[in-house]
Design a protein around this motif. Structure first.
Motif, PDB file in Angstrom:
ATOM      1  N   GLY A  54       0.808  -1.214   0.000  1.00  0.00           N
ATOM      2  CA  GLY A  54       0.000   0.000   0.000  1.00  0.00           C
ATOM      3  C   GLY A  54       0.838   1.259   0.000  1.00  0.00           C
ATOM      4  O   GLY A  54       0.531   2.230  -0.702  1.00  0.00           O
ATOM      5  N   PHE A  55       1.928   1.261   0.763  1.00  0.00           N
ATOM      6  CA  PHE A  55       2.789   2.436   0.862  1.00  0.00           C
ATOM      7  C   PHE A  55       3.445   2.752  -0.484  1.00  0.00           C
ATOM      8  O   PHE A  55       3.334   3.868  -1.004  1.00  0.00           O
ATOM      9  N   ILE A  56       4.133   1.768  -1.046  1.00  0.00           N
ATOM     10  CA  ILE A  56       4.826   2.003  -2.312  1.00  0.00           C
ATOM     11  C   ILE A  56       3.838   2.285  -3.430  1.00  0.00           C
ATOM     12  O   ILE A  56       4.051   3.166  -4.274  1.00  0.00           O
ATOM     13  N   GLY A  57       2.713   1.546  -3.423  1.00  0.00           N
ATOM     14  CA  GLY A  57       1.698   1.759  -4.450  1.00  0.00           C
ATOM     15  C   GLY A  57       1.104   3.153  -4.399  1.00  0.00           C
ATOM     16  O   GLY A  57       0.876   3.783  -5.437  1.00  0.00           O
ATOM     17  N   THR A  58       0.876   3.663  -3.197  1.00  0.00           N
ATOM     18  CA  THR A  58       0.302   5.004  -3.053  1.00  0.00           C
ATOM     19  C   THR A  58       1.256   6.074  -3.554  1.00  0.00           C
ATOM     20  O   THR A  58       0.849   7.030  -4.229  1.00  0.00           O
ATOM     21  N   ILE A  59       2.536   5.931  -3.231  1.00  0.00           N
ATOM     22  CA  ILE A  59       3.511   6.917  -3.695  1.00  0.00           C
ATOM     23  C   ILE A  59       3.619   6.888  -5.222  1.00  0.00           C
ATOM     24  O   ILE A  59       3.657   7.941  -5.880  1.00  0.00           O
ATOM     25  N   LEU A 182      13.802   5.536   0.749  1.00  0.00           N
ATOM     26  CA  LEU A 182      14.346   6.171  -0.460  1.00  0.00           C
ATOM     27  C   LEU A 182      13.227   6.591  -1.403  1.00  0.00           C
ATOM     28  O   LEU A 182      13.278   7.675  -2.007  1.00  0.00           O
ATOM     29  N   VAL A 183      12.202   5.730  -1.542  1.00  0.00           N
ATOM     30  CA  VAL A 183      11.062   6.066  -2.406  1.00  0.00           C
ATOM     31  C   VAL A 183      10.345   7.302  -1.874  1.00  0.00           C
ATOM     32  O   VAL A 183       9.984   8.215  -2.641  1.00  0.00           O
ATOM     33  N   ALA A 184      10.132   7.348  -0.559  1.00  0.00           N
ATOM     34  CA  ALA A 184       9.428   8.488   0.046  1.00  0.00           C
ATOM     35  C   ALA A 184      10.224   9.779  -0.121  1.00  0.00           C
ATOM     36  O   ALA A 184       9.669  10.832  -0.479  1.00  0.00           O
ATOM     37  N   ILE A 185      11.530   9.723   0.141  1.00  0.00           N
ATOM     38  CA  ILE A 185      12.376  10.914  -0.008  1.00  0.00           C
ATOM     39  C   ILE A 185      12.428  11.352  -1.463  1.00  0.00           C
ATOM     40  O   ILE A 185      12.370  12.550  -1.784  1.00  0.00           O
ATOM     41  N   GLY A 186      12.533  10.380  -2.378  1.00  0.00           N
ATOM     42  CA  GLY A 186      12.546  10.704  -3.802  1.00  0.00           C
ATOM     43  C   GLY A 186      11.280  11.416  -4.236  1.00  0.00           C
ATOM     44  O   GLY A 186      11.333  12.380  -5.017  1.00  0.00           O
ATOM     45  N   TYR A 187      10.135  10.955  -3.705  1.00  0.00           N
ATOM     46  CA  TYR A 187       8.860  11.588  -4.055  1.00  0.00           C
ATOM     47  C   TYR A 187       8.800  13.018  -3.533  1.00  0.00           C
ATOM     48  O   TYR A 187       8.372  13.944  -4.240  1.00  0.00           O
ATOM     49  N   ALA A 202      -3.318  23.729  -8.432  1.00  0.00           N
ATOM     50  CA  ALA A 202      -2.708  23.940  -7.117  1.00  0.00           C
ATOM     51  C   ALA A 202      -3.283  23.000  -6.067  1.00  0.00           C
ATOM     52  O   ALA A 202      -2.553  22.506  -5.202  1.00  0.00           O
ATOM     53  N   ASP A 203      -4.580  22.742  -6.122  1.00  0.00           N
ATOM     54  CA  ASP A 203      -5.199  21.851  -5.138  1.00  0.00           C
ATOM     55  C   ASP A 203      -4.642  20.434  -5.249  1.00  0.00           C
ATOM     56  O   ASP A 203      -4.380  19.775  -4.230  1.00  0.00           O
ATOM     57  N   ASN A 204      -4.464  19.962  -6.487  1.00  0.00           N
ATOM     58  CA  ASN A 204      -3.910  18.620  -6.681  1.00  0.00           C
ATOM     59  C   ASN A 204      -2.473  18.534  -6.182  1.00  0.00           C
ATOM     60  O   ASN A 204      -2.055  17.537  -5.583  1.00  0.00           O
ATOM     61  N   TYR A 205      -1.700  19.589  -6.445  1.00  0.00           N
ATOM     62  CA  TYR A 205      -0.310  19.603  -5.982  1.00  0.00           C
ATOM     63  C   TYR A 205      -0.251  19.597  -4.457  1.00  0.00           C
ATOM     64  O   TYR A 205       0.520  18.830  -3.856  1.00  0.00           O
ATOM     65  N   ASN A 206      -1.054  20.437  -3.829  1.00  0.00           N
ATOM     66  CA  ASN A 206      -1.047  20.513  -2.369  1.00  0.00           C
ATOM     67  C   ASN A 206      -1.506  19.195  -1.737  1.00  0.00           C
ATOM     68  O   ASN A 206      -0.985  18.784  -0.694  1.00  0.00           O
ATOM     69  N   GLU A 207      -2.464  18.545  -2.377  1.00  0.00           N
ATOM     70  CA  GLU A 207      -2.921  17.250  -1.880  1.00  0.00           C
ATOM     71  C   GLU A 207      -1.799  16.210  -1.986  1.00  0.00           C
ATOM     72  O   GLU A 207      -1.566  15.420  -1.067  1.00  0.00           O
ATOM     73  N   GLY A 208      -1.090  16.235  -3.124  1.00  0.00           N
ATOM     74  CA  GLY A 208       0.021  15.319  -3.306  1.00  0.00           C
ATOM     75  C   GLY A 208       1.138  15.568  -2.305  1.00  0.00           C
ATOM     76  O   GLY A 208       1.747  14.630  -1.785  1.00  0.00           O
ATOM     77  N   LEU A 209       1.398  16.844  -2.018  1.00  0.00           N
ATOM     78  CA  LEU A 209       2.434  17.204  -1.048  1.00  0.00           C
ATOM     79  C   LEU A 209       2.038  16.752   0.358  1.00  0.00           C
ATOM     80  O   LEU A 209       2.851  16.181   1.095  1.00  0.00           O
ATOM     81  N   SER A 210       0.775  17.007   0.704  1.00  0.00           N
ATOM     82  CA  SER A 210       0.289  16.590   2.019  1.00  0.00           C
ATOM     83  C   SER A 210       0.357  15.076   2.172  1.00  0.00           C
ATOM     84  O   SER A 210       0.820  14.559   3.203  1.00  0.00           O
ATOM     85  N   ASN A 211      -0.065  14.350   1.145  1.00  0.00           N
ATOM     86  CA  ASN A 211      -0.021  12.888   1.195  1.00  0.00           C
ATOM     87  C   ASN A 211       1.418  12.385   1.304  1.00  0.00           C
ATOM     88  O   ASN A 211       1.694  11.396   1.991  1.00  0.00           O
ATOM     89  N   GLY A 212       2.345  13.073   0.619  1.00  0.00           N
ATOM     90  CA  GLY A 212       3.743  12.679   0.681  1.00  0.00           C
ATOM     91  C   GLY A 212       4.298  12.767   2.097  1.00  0.00           C
ATOM     92  O   GLY A 212       4.991  11.860   2.567  1.00  0.00           O
ATOM     93  N   TRP A 213       3.978  13.859   2.786  1.00  0.00           N
ATOM     94  CA  TRP A 213       4.477  14.022   4.150  1.00  0.00           C
ATOM     95  C   TRP A 213       3.776  13.067   5.112  1.00  0.00           C
ATOM     96  O   TRP A 213       4.393  12.564   6.066  1.00  0.00           O
ATOM     97  N   LYS A 214       2.485  12.808   4.882  1.00  0.00           N
ATOM     98  CA  LYS A 214       1.778  11.832   5.723  1.00  0.00           C
ATOM     99  C   LYS A 214       2.411  10.449   5.587  1.00  0.00           C
ATOM    100  O   LYS A 214       2.634   9.745   6.579  1.00  0.00           O
TER     101      LYS A 214
END
Length: 305
Positions: A54-59, A182-187, A202-214
């Protein structure tokens, strides 16, 4: 669009409600509940396996969404109508399908790990139904569903033998966690360093950024939880059925409460990405290393006196 329009012609109120119910099984909440039930009650290593998929697939899913920026079907063709009840669960870019990724990764992953043929068939059929529901509801193209399906299947078959080795050798598990890091840091580097085009939503980017940090916070939490369990706790999943039920119900309730409570507390401090990471870090540490401390209690509930 031709396939989506053909499916739209088959719609009726009964099928609409049925497909909406089926598609819900691809939500993040369902994935979390299933993974934790496996982790706490069935086989912690199958839980780790599902979490890794789930983690790798989500990223990968988030990366592809921002890389290709494919608009949803009704955005591309304003004349196309979707099943309205599905709109709230279909935000962001279309390609690939996150629900399909979750469904195949979760239920397909469980199917890969079971030796019961009937259960494997049921889980595979359920996964395919969830994928189909995304097209029936009109919120994804066939390519969205197909790529997500293939990605999840590849992850399942690549990670399963690795996680089997990790079950008996912590070095393999730390290797998996290192690769995930490494995958998380790369993302996160991609999000912060890549020069996105001006038409990026912008909303999609911010959502992607938020999900990345989560996800990064959850990963650090998983590393800490695994290390504590491996060295100190080594919890047992087994318990009488009444104890298992209490363990799951109380545990999930506490996690939902913790998730909401931390969001409210951290929201008063800041709405920055760091606090998203901190919130998910604490949730995962609780689920993987704190709550298992109560398991000896549940092993006594409902047992023979």
């Amino acid at each position: 669009m031709d396939i989506l329009k053909a499916l739209a012609s088959l719609r009726n109120p009964v099928l609409d409600k049925l497909m909406q119910g089926v598609t819900y099984l691809g939500e993040e909440l369902v994935f979390m509940a299933v993974a934790l039930i496996l982790f706490w009650c069935v086989d912690k290593w199958k839980g780790y396996f599902i979490l890794a998929v789930g983690f790798i697939g989500t990223i990968l899913n988030q990366f592809l969404k921002l890389a290709f920026r494919v608009p949803r079907p009704w955005v591309k063709d304003p004349s196309f109508e979707i099943v309205e009840s599905a709109r709230n669960g279909a935000g962001g870019y279309s390609f690939p399908s996150g629900h399909t990724q979750n469904a195949i990764g979760t239920f397909g992953g469980i199917a890969r790990g079971t030796k019961k043929t009937w259960l494997r068939v049921v889980l595979i059929v359920l996964s395919c139904l969830i994928a189909f529901s995304r097209m029936y509801l009109g919120v994804h193209y066939p390519t969205d569903v197909g790529v997500a399906l293939v990605t999840a299947v590849v992850l399942i078959f690549v990670l399963y033998p690795i996680m089997q080795k990790a079950k008996n050798d912590p070095r393999w598990m730390y290797g998996v966690l290192g690769c995930m890091t490494l995958v998380a840091i790369g993302y996160l580097c991609y999000l912060n360093l890549w020069k996105f085009p001006a038409d990026l939503d912008a909303d999609n980017y911010n959502e992607g950024l938020s999900n990345g940090w989560k996800l990064f916070g959850a990963l650090v939490g998983l590393i800490v939880a695994y290390s504590i369990d491996e060295r100190k706790i080594r919890f047992r999943e087994q318990a009488p059925l009444p104890g298992q039920i209490c363990k799951v119900v109380v545990g999930l309730a506490l996690i939902v409460g913790l998730k909401s409570g931390l969001k409210a507390v951290f929201g008063m401090i800041s709405d920055g990405a760091f606090w998203d990471a901190a919130r998910y870090f604490l949730i995962v540490v609780f689920a993987g290393a704190v709550w298992p401390l109560s398991f000896p209690l549940w092993q006594k509930v409902g047992g023979k006196k």
